[in-house]
Design an enzyme around this catalytic site. Structure first.
Site, PDB file in Angstrom:
ATOM      1  CB  ALA B  73      69.230   9.362  20.440  1.00 35.24           C
ATOM      2  N   GLY B  74      71.303   7.799  21.802  1.00 31.88           N
ATOM      3  CA  GLY B  74      72.519   7.533  22.618  1.00 31.88           C
ATOM      4  C   GLY B  74      73.199   6.241  22.347  1.00 31.88           C
ATOM      5  CB  SER B 313      49.483   0.053  19.074  1.00 30.41           C
ATOM      6  OG  SER B 313      49.745   0.601  17.827  1.00 30.41           O
ATOM      7  NE  ARG B 360      50.196   9.012  17.887  1.00 34.09           N
ATOM      8  CZ  ARG B 360      51.664   8.795  18.287  1.00 34.09           C
ATOM      9  NH1 ARG B 360      52.236   9.262  18.661  1.00 34.09           N
ATOM     10  NH2 ARG B 360      51.560   7.330  17.828  1.00 34.09           N
ATOM     11  CG  HIS B 444      53.047   8.822  23.844  1.00 34.79           C
ATOM     12  ND1 HIS B 444      53.494   7.617  24.264  1.00 34.79           N
ATOM     13  CD2 HIS B 444      53.385   8.755  22.509  1.00 34.79           C
ATOM     14  CE1 HIS B 444      54.143   6.790  23.189  1.00 34.79           C
ATOM     15  NE2 HIS B 444      53.798   7.691  22.120  1.00 34.79           N
ATOM     16  CD  GLU B 468      60.809  11.898  24.277  1.00 33.75           C
ATOM     17  OE1 GLU B 468      61.076  10.984  24.158  1.00 33.75           O
ATOM     18  OE2 GLU B 468      59.668  12.446  24.867  1.00 33.75           O
ATOM     19  NE  ARG B 478      57.126  11.007  18.763  1.00 40.70           N
ATOM     20  CZ  ARG B 478      56.449  10.080  18.696  1.00 40.70           C
ATOM     21  NH1 ARG B 478      56.324   9.517  17.783  1.00 40.70           N
ATOM     22  NH2 ARG B 478      55.882   9.650  19.723  1.00 40.70           N
ATOM     23  CG  LEU B 484      60.592   4.147  17.239  1.00 41.19           C
ATOM     24  CD1 LEU B 484      60.218   2.567  16.917  1.00 41.19           C
ATOM     25  CD2 LEU B 484      61.375   4.185  18.456  1.00 41.19           C
TER      26      LEU B 484
END
Lengths: 247, 680
Positions: B73-74, B313, B360, B444, B468, B478, B484
């Site tokens: 993002a930054g 993953s 999840r 996470h 985030e 999420r 991403l």
């Protein structure tokens, strides 16, 4: 297990440093190397001695922040990053020597922390493709041969930890640079700037004071991401072509 | 259906009846997003991009933008705003922008490209994301996210991001947790790394061009709010200890998530909440802080020395089968000696339709249940309870590839999962081809974060929050491969188009270091540092952090209860008192001092932890990653209460001794109807 640690201590860039000896008991083989140092630091803090400063962030081998010379080897005895090295690679009674990266271009900031900002400056010199946000064509506009795409990815996995430089007897950053030049050079998107890129990056590399490559191969042996030596061949080839074009 | 196009409301505002957190907070005014768009959902963003005022190129160079954080993002925002011609100052605590923790994301990035012609569309990605978030996100924001997702892929490919490709040279896709289309673009198991390097290189290009100045090894410790507007930050140079003031026309926080409040998480060691928390204390509301994502497939804790957890993953659940022994007495046996009939493939048993591929939150909670029943596996590790008592517990379940290996052959398993198996072997010393892996859930990601409006502006004018660090897009849970997407959407496409509406009123009147707001912020930072260095107690910041983590994990982790949360709040308050009287930070401010850095971060985590517990206590419903023991169905599944809790809980700081103030923003859907999730 019980270990004897010889660790480089240095207050800041301006001070002289020295090796200090520490005894550490109760080390479990399941600890990572950096967790072992965490335990030492907790012990030092209790004893009123300042903890050993070292860089680490993701601790899963991908950010490239950690990196120590362990018994003279960059990242230690395994082909992995320092954070992924575990104490089962050592045994009870071992003497372990821990130093910061060895390179004049990476000055020590404190203890085991060095300044690797030269890497950023090499990327600034040309390690990119100029594509302003919003200017991109559809992602499928330029197909890429799978072999080339795979090779681009393989060498793009460089984490810029600096182990290649620390391991090189000449202090060269050619493996780091070659990885980026090969990554972008394999892709159609990277072609327009390909030859200016290599000239500018090599120019910055030399200006920073990194040494030249003499094909010794210590860099690739120390690389936790196993970047192959032939990226340096690619770098040299692109540089020759560029110079022939008079760039 | 006209109503589903976004022109009329499909639900009523929630009316909360329960009040579990009474006494811990006060009621504030309802909160309304002042710039929320209306009209047909698929035209809201396009219309807003057009309506937002422009800043002409000659004026851009007179405008200073501070961006804190250099992750997706930054980094993307710094590159894009630099290209546009603004003066950008970028800050990160790492030694290079390229090391921000976005780099560790493995799986992939979603985009509604529909390259597979499998029925994907912007609306379907929007729908999946709102449903996956358990109807606790804002629909306009999520639709925008889905809309710009395709542009992200185009942008990244143009930058040279080496996504996986097929033999024809076109991009490959895979499917990911909880959805039925293949829309995930990936670069082996290192997608985050490649996307971040793309953004980093674009940003470095702007550094060379002179539009972006980067400040590495700098930590933001305070936001400067002058005359009601965010006008700069106070940062500490982590090498020299110098306290610096940086002034600007606007400040952007892109400082990531606060999962490290649990001490053990998959976040990087340095990931912290300080930038966001300091802004919160200056007036930015914190929204839904209790929404935490706990990832089911991480490598279990191996002992008290553990410093962080490693994720593997989620794709492993496509072929691995999860089980524990039926009988507790089998738990210390070699798993290969436990016959088939004595194994409990509990996800396949409880959720026959989704099996090992349940979302999840469900996979995580069931693993905990199995271990709580005493059927966990792996070495028993000492767990220090929040009250200091020690017990031996096996915290792990098997993820078994024996079936997959006999079905596909070892070679095929190696090709698909080789790098993950190697990583597992390196960390545990066990060979997963021979013996089942052991996994356990770990913190996470956090869906909660600073409250922002549709323009990503917080409740402090001129303070924008992206990635985030804000709360806006993922609701209470999420989906995989969406972090991403959000980071890059905010950085490349959303913020650059919303920040100009604010900057069109600039440049703002210059302020200098003598402005009372600047002096106050600097003084606060200096006094705080002096305080840390002068307490001279006996305990390290790390030891407080671990204790806080134990409290949070036990009472505000996978399952939360009224009783537990009340207990946790008391414990955190005691911990805070001890921290400020018994902390030991050696050394000085005038050099690298990692103990001092940690002390500041832990101090903020402690305050955040208390607010998370209060938020969790108030929300007497189960939604997404937030499971309240008091709100479940007869068979133990999460039970949402839309009638009471279909709102965003935005908390206002009211001083060191005040109670947090709760502002509610109603969640009204116009393009999608709320439904109870079911994966059975």
């Amino acid at each position: 297990m019980r270990l004897t640690l010889n660790i480089w201590r240095q207050r800041d860039a301006a001070s002289a440093g020295s090796m200090q000896k520490y005894e550490l008991d109760g080390v479990s083989e399941d600890m990572s190397f950096l967790e072992m140092l965490d335990v030492l630091n907790e012990q030092l803090n209790e004893q009123g001695e300042e903890p050993v400063a070292f860089d680490s962030d993701c601790r899963e081998g991908i950010c490239g922040n950690c990196g120590l010379m362990i018994n003279g080897q960059a990242h230690g005895p395994e082909v992995t990053t320092t954070c992924q090295l575990h104490m089962r690679s050592f045994k009870d009674g071992d003497d372990i020597t821990i130093e910061p990266w060895r390179s004049d271009v990476f000055p020590v900031l404190r203890d085991l922390i060095v300044d690797r900002s030269a890497f950023d400056r090499i990327i600034q010199a040309g390690g990119y493709i100029s594509a302003n946000t919003g200017s991109a064509p559809d992602a499928h506009a330029a197909p890429v041969e799978k072999k080339k795409a795979d090779r681009a990815f393989d060498v793009a996995t460089c984490i810029a930890c600096g182990a290649c430089v620390a391991a090189c007897p000449n202090g060269s950053a050619s493996l780091f640079m070659g990885a980026k030049i090969t990554h972008l050079g394999e892709l159609p998107q990277g072609q327009p700037e390909r030859y200016d890129r290599v000239v500018n990056m090599v120019g910055q590399h030399d200006a920073e004071g990194f040494g030249g490559c003499t094909n010794i191969g210590e860099c690739t042996a120390a690389c936790p991401k196993e970047i192959p030596l032939d990226v340096i061949s690619q770098l040299n080839k692109d540089l020759r072509t560029a110079l022939k074009q008079g760039r | 259906m006209a109503s589903a196009q976004g022109t009329s409301p499909l639900n009523k505002p929630a009316q909360q009846v329960s009040d579990d957190a009474r006494g811990y907070y006060t009621h504030g005014e309802p909160l309304v997003d002042p710039v929320a768009p209306t009209g047909p959902i698929d035209q809201r963003w396009t219309q807003r991009v057009f309506d937002n005022r422009l800043v002409n190129p000659a004026n851009r160079r007179k405008l200073d933008i501070i961006i804190v954080g250099t992750g997706l993002a930054g980094g993307a925002a710094a590159a894009t705003l630099g290209e546009a011609g603004y003066n950008v100052k970028s800050f990160c605590y790492q030694d290079s922008p390229r090391r921000a923790h976005s780099i560790a994301a493995q799986g992939g990035i979603n985009a509604a490209k529909n390259y597979k012609e499998d029925g994907d569309s912007t609306f379907r990605l929007f729908y999946d994301t709102v449903k996956g978030g358990d109807y606790r996100s804002r629909e306009s924001n999520v639709y925008r996210l889905a809309e710009v997702s395709a542009n992200i892929i185009d942008q990244c490919v143009a930058q040279g991001v080496p996504f996986a490709r097929e033999y024809g040279g076109l991009l490959d896709n895979r499917s990911f947790g909880g959805v039925q289309v293949s829309r995930t673009f990936y670069a082996r198991g290192q997608t985050g790394q490649q996307l971040l390097l793309g953004a980093y290189q674009a940003m470095e290009r702007q550094v060379a061009a002179g539009t972006v100045t980067q400040y590495t090894r700098h930590e933001m410790l305070e936001v400067i709010v002058a005359d009601g507007k965010a006008r700069g930050i106070v940062a500490r140079d982590l090498v020299t200890g110098e306290i610096e003031t940086h002034l600007a026309d606007v400040v952007v926080l892109a400082n990531g998530g606060y999962g490290n409040v649990f001490f053990l998480s998959t976040n990087a060691m340095g990931s912290n909440v300080t930038a966001a928390w300091r802004a919160h204390r200056k007036g930015a509301y914190m929204a839904n802080p209790c929404y935490t994502q706990i990832h089911p497939t991480c490598i279990p804790v191996s002992g008290a020395h553990q410093s962080k957890l490693t994720l593997m993953s989620e794709s492993l659940r496509n072929d691995g089968r999860i089980w524990v022994p039926k009988k507790a007495e089998d738990c210390d046996k070699d798993p290969r000696d436990i016959p088939e009939e004595d194994r409990d493939y509990y996800l396949e048993r409880i959720y026959p339709a989704f099996g090992n591929l349940v979302p999840r939150d469900i996979a995580s909670r069931q693993a905990k249940n199995m271990c709580d029943e005493g059927r966990g596996v792996g070495p028993a590790v000492t767990e220090v309870g929040p009250d200091g008592t020690e017990q031996q517990v096996r915290r792990g379940v098997y993820l078994d590839f024996a079936d997959a290996i006999s079905r596909m052959g070892r070679k095929a398993v190696e090709t698909k999962y080789g790098n993950l198996f190697d990583m597992y072997a390196r960390i545990t010393g066990e060979d997963p081809y021979e013996t089942p892996m052991r996994i356990y859930p770990a913190v996470h990601y956090v869906m909660g974060g600073l409250w922002v409006d549709y323009h990503l502006q917080s409740t402090i004018p001129g303070l924008f929050v992206t990635g985030e660090a804000n709360f806006s897009d993922h609701g209470a849970n999420r989906l995989g491969a969406s972090a991403l997407m959000q980071g890059l959407a905010d950085g490349y496409f959303v913020l650059p188009n919303t920040i100009r509406e604010y900057l069109a009123d600039g440049p703002f009147e210059k302020i200098d270091e003598s402005h009372p707001a600047v002096v106050e912020a600097r003084t606060d930072v200096e006094q705080r540092i002096q305080k840390f260095l002068s307490i001279n107690g006996t305990r390290s910041a790390d030891s407080f952090h671990k204790q806080l983590g134990n409290i949070m994990w036990e009472y505000c982790g996978m399952e939360r209860s009224e009783e537990g949360l009340r207990k946790a709040i008391d414990m955190i308050r005691d911990l805070k008192k001890e921290f400020w009287t018994n902390l030991r930070v050696l050394g000085t401010n005038e050099s690298i001092n990692q103990s001092l850095e940690r002390a500041g971060r832990v101090a903020d985590f402690i305050e955040l932890g208390e607010l998370m517990c209060i938020d969790a206590l108030n929300r007497r419903e189960s939604c997404g990653g937030h499971f309240r023991a008091e709100s479940q169905t007869e068979d133990g599944e999460a039970l949402r209460h839309d009638d009471e809790f279909a709102y965003v809980a935005a908390w206002e700081w009211s001083g060191e001794d005040g109670l947090p103030v709760l502002h509610k923003e109603d969640l009204i859907y116009t393009a999608i109807e709320m439904k109870q999730r079911s994966y059975k």
